[in-house]
Design a protein around this motif. Structure first.
Motif, PDB file in Angstrom:
ATOM      1  N   TYR A  31       0.168  -1.330  -0.257  1.00 12.88           N
ATOM      2  CA  TYR A  31      -0.006  -0.327   0.302  1.00 12.88           C
ATOM      3  C   TYR A  31       0.792   0.973  -0.137  1.00 12.88           C
ATOM      4  CZ  TYR A  31      -4.040  -2.853   1.089  1.00 12.88           C
ATOM      5  OH  TYR A  31      -5.759  -3.673   1.077  1.00 12.88           O
ATOM      6  N   ARG A  32       0.487   2.176  -0.087  1.00 12.72           N
ATOM      7  CA  ARG A  32       1.153   3.796   0.069  1.00 12.72           C
ATOM      8  C   ARG A  32       0.006   4.069   0.374  1.00 12.72           C
ATOM      9  NH1 ARG A  32       2.477   5.280  -6.150  1.00 12.72           N
ATOM     10  NH2 ARG A  32       0.497   5.864  -7.219  1.00 12.72           N
ATOM     11  N   GLN A  33       0.243   5.215   0.665  1.00 12.79           N
ATOM     12  CA  GLN A  33      -0.321   7.411   1.609  1.00 12.79           C
ATOM     13  C   GLN A  33       0.755   8.078   1.106  1.00 12.79           C
ATOM     14  OE1 GLN A  33      -1.538   6.544   5.088  1.00 12.79           O
ATOM     15  NE2 GLN A  33      -3.143   8.200   4.639  1.00 12.79           N
ATOM     16  N   ALA A  34      -0.261   9.211  -0.048  1.00 18.33           N
ATOM     17  CA  ALA A  34       0.383  10.191  -0.626  1.00 18.33           C
ATOM     18  C   ALA A  34       0.352  10.785   0.799  1.00 18.33           C
ATOM     19  CB  ALA A  34       0.855  10.309  -1.582  1.00 18.33           C
ATOM     20  N   PRO A  35       1.389  12.341   1.268  1.00 16.26           N
ATOM     21  CA  PRO A  35       0.750  13.352   1.964  1.00 16.26           C
ATOM     22  C   PRO A  35      -0.851  13.716   2.140  1.00 16.26           C
ATOM     23  CG  PRO A  35       2.840  13.312   1.039  1.00 16.26           C
ATOM     24  CD  PRO A  35       2.449  12.465   0.411  1.00 16.26           C
ATOM     25  N   GLY A  36      -1.705  13.655   2.535  1.00 12.37           N
ATOM     26  CA  GLY A  36      -2.745  14.326   2.373  1.00 12.37           C
ATOM     27  C   GLY A  36      -4.062  13.151   1.839  1.00 12.37           C
ATOM     28  N   LYS A  37      -3.745  12.322   1.608  1.00 15.79           N
ATOM     29  CA  LYS A  37      -4.662  11.229   1.023  1.00 15.79           C
ATOM     30  C   LYS A  37      -4.789  10.230   1.372  1.00 15.79           C
ATOM     31  CE  LYS A  37      -3.287  13.058  -3.915  1.00 15.79           C
ATOM     32  NZ  LYS A  37      -2.340  12.816  -5.144  1.00 15.79           N
ATOM     33  N   GLU A  38      -5.748   9.384   0.800  1.00 17.71           N
ATOM     34  CA  GLU A  38      -5.676   8.126   2.121  1.00 17.71           C
ATOM     35  C   GLU A  38      -5.105   6.867   1.277  1.00 17.71           C
ATOM     36  OE1 GLU A  38     -10.648   8.740   2.126  1.00 17.71           O
ATOM     37  OE2 GLU A  38      -9.651   6.776   1.324  1.00 17.71           O
ATOM     38  N   ARG A  39      -4.438   6.002   2.172  1.00 13.03           N
ATOM     39  CA  ARG A  39      -3.865   5.054   1.628  1.00 13.03           C
ATOM     40  C   ARG A  39      -4.995   4.015   0.965  1.00 13.03           C
ATOM     41  NH1 ARG A  39      -0.746   1.525   6.762  1.00 13.03           N
ATOM     42  NH2 ARG A  39      -1.404   3.423   7.492  1.00 13.03           N
ATOM     43  N   GLU A  40      -3.961   3.687  -0.285  1.00  9.40           N
ATOM     44  CA  GLU A  40      -4.681   3.093  -0.786  1.00  9.40           C
ATOM     45  C   GLU A  40      -3.861   1.829  -1.801  1.00  9.40           C
ATOM     46  OE1 GLU A  40      -3.790   4.945  -5.147  1.00  9.40           O
ATOM     47  OE2 GLU A  40      -1.875   5.510  -4.779  1.00  9.40           O
ATOM     48  N   LEU A  41      -4.376   0.622  -2.177  1.00  6.41           N
ATOM     49  CA  LEU A  41      -3.394  -0.078  -2.883  1.00  6.41           C
ATOM     50  C   LEU A  41      -3.197  -1.012  -3.569  1.00  6.41           C
ATOM     51  CD1 LEU A  41      -3.017  -3.516  -1.877  1.00  6.41           C
ATOM     52  CD2 LEU A  41      -5.738  -3.907  -3.524  1.00  6.41           C
TER      53      LEU A  41
ATOM     54  N   ASP B 165       5.079   9.351  -7.527  1.00  8.41           N
ATOM     55  CA  ASP B 165       4.659   8.066  -6.785  1.00  8.41           C
ATOM     56  C   ASP B 165       5.464   8.562  -5.441  1.00  8.41           C
ATOM     57  OD1 ASP B 165       5.832   6.272 -10.349  1.00  8.41           O
ATOM     58  OD2 ASP B 165       3.677   6.083  -8.813  1.00  8.41           O
ATOM     59  N   THR B 166       5.657   9.497  -5.224  1.00  5.89           N
ATOM     60  CA  THR B 166       5.861   9.850  -4.162  1.00  5.89           C
ATOM     61  C   THR B 166       5.424   9.632  -2.948  1.00  5.89           C
ATOM     62  OG1 THR B 166       7.279  11.582  -5.058  1.00  5.89           O
ATOM     63  CG2 THR B 166       6.286  11.846  -2.691  1.00  5.89           C
ATOM     64  N   ALA B 167       5.823   8.599  -1.841  1.00  2.00           N
ATOM     65  CA  ALA B 167       4.440   8.207  -0.831  1.00  2.00           C
ATOM     66  C   ALA B 167       4.940   7.584   0.659  1.00  2.00           C
ATOM     67  CB  ALA B 167       3.124   7.182  -1.265  1.00  2.00           C
ATOM     68  N   VAL B 168       4.494   7.203   1.053  1.00  2.00           N
ATOM     69  CA  VAL B 168       5.292   6.097   2.571  1.00  2.00           C
ATOM     70  C   VAL B 168       4.330   4.812   2.104  1.00  2.00           C
ATOM     71  CG1 VAL B 168       5.488   5.466   4.307  1.00  2.00           C
ATOM     72  CG2 VAL B 168       5.019   7.751   4.622  1.00  2.00           C
ATOM     73  N   TYR B 169       5.553   3.961   1.544  1.00  2.00           N
ATOM     74  CA  TYR B 169       4.898   3.179   1.198  1.00  2.00           C
ATOM     75  C   TYR B 169       5.098   1.311   1.935  1.00  2.00           C
ATOM     76  CZ  TYR B 169       4.957   3.848  -3.787  1.00  2.00           C
ATOM     77  OH  TYR B 169       4.044   4.881  -4.674  1.00  2.00           O
ATOM     78  N   TYR B 170       4.143   0.994   2.467  1.00  2.00           N
ATOM     79  CA  TYR B 170       3.648  -0.313   3.431  1.00  2.00           C
ATOM     80  C   TYR B 170       3.157  -1.249   2.956  1.00  2.00           C
ATOM     81  CZ  TYR B 170       2.323   4.305   6.363  1.00  2.00           C
ATOM     82  OH  TYR B 170       2.482   5.134   6.797  1.00  2.00           O
ATOM     83  N   CYS B 171       4.010  -2.353   3.476  1.00  2.00           N
ATOM     84  CA  CYS B 171       4.084  -3.470   3.460  1.00  2.00           C
ATOM     85  C   CYS B 171       2.829  -4.032   4.625  1.00  2.00           C
ATOM     86  CB  CYS B 171       5.334  -4.852   4.119  1.00  2.00           C
ATOM     87  SG  CYS B 171       5.114  -6.525   3.717  1.00  2.00           S
TER      88      CYS B 171
END
Length: 120
Positions: A37-47, A89-95
């Motif tokens: 998943y990833r979550q960009a600043p000010g946006k919801e986390r997305e798959l 594509d800039t975001a925090v990426y989560y596993c």
């Protein structure tokens, strides 16, 4: 318990590449599926992408053709090869992993995330 640790984030230029990794450890009986998943600043986390045994990987439309998800056989690790990177594509990426623990509980676990920044 199960721990997920992401690595490989950092700064890349537009058009460049990065490879993220996720290592799962702990009371793992089996892993049913793993996802990024990833979550960009000010946006919801997305798959972003999903991989599970016996099924072709799935990707979001925004990364299809540019990102590749993979798992090492027999190991509790997952990677995300990211090519042709774009600033968006800039975001925090989560596993995330769907796990059957050694106590036979079906549970989901998240890593703490790794930051990817795409900028010139």
């Amino acid at each position: 318990q199960v721990q997920l640790v992401e690595s490989g984030g950092g700064l890349a230029q537009p058009g460049g590449s990065l490879r993220l990794s996720c290592a799962a450890s702990g009371s793992i009986g089996s892993i049913r599926a793993m996802e990024w998943y990833r979550q960009a600043p000010g946006k919801e986390r997305e798959l972003v992408a999903t991989i599970s045994s016996g099924v072709s990987p799935n990707y979001s439309d925004s990364v299809k053709g540019r990102f590749t998800i993979s798992r090492e056989n027999g190991k509790n690790t997952m990677s995300l090869q990211m090519d042709s990177l774009k600033p968006e594509d800039t975001a925090v990426y989560y596993c995330k992993a769907a796990v059957v623990t050694t106590a036979y509980y079906a549970m989901e676990f998240w890593g703490k995330g790794t930051l990817v920044t795409v900028s010139s």
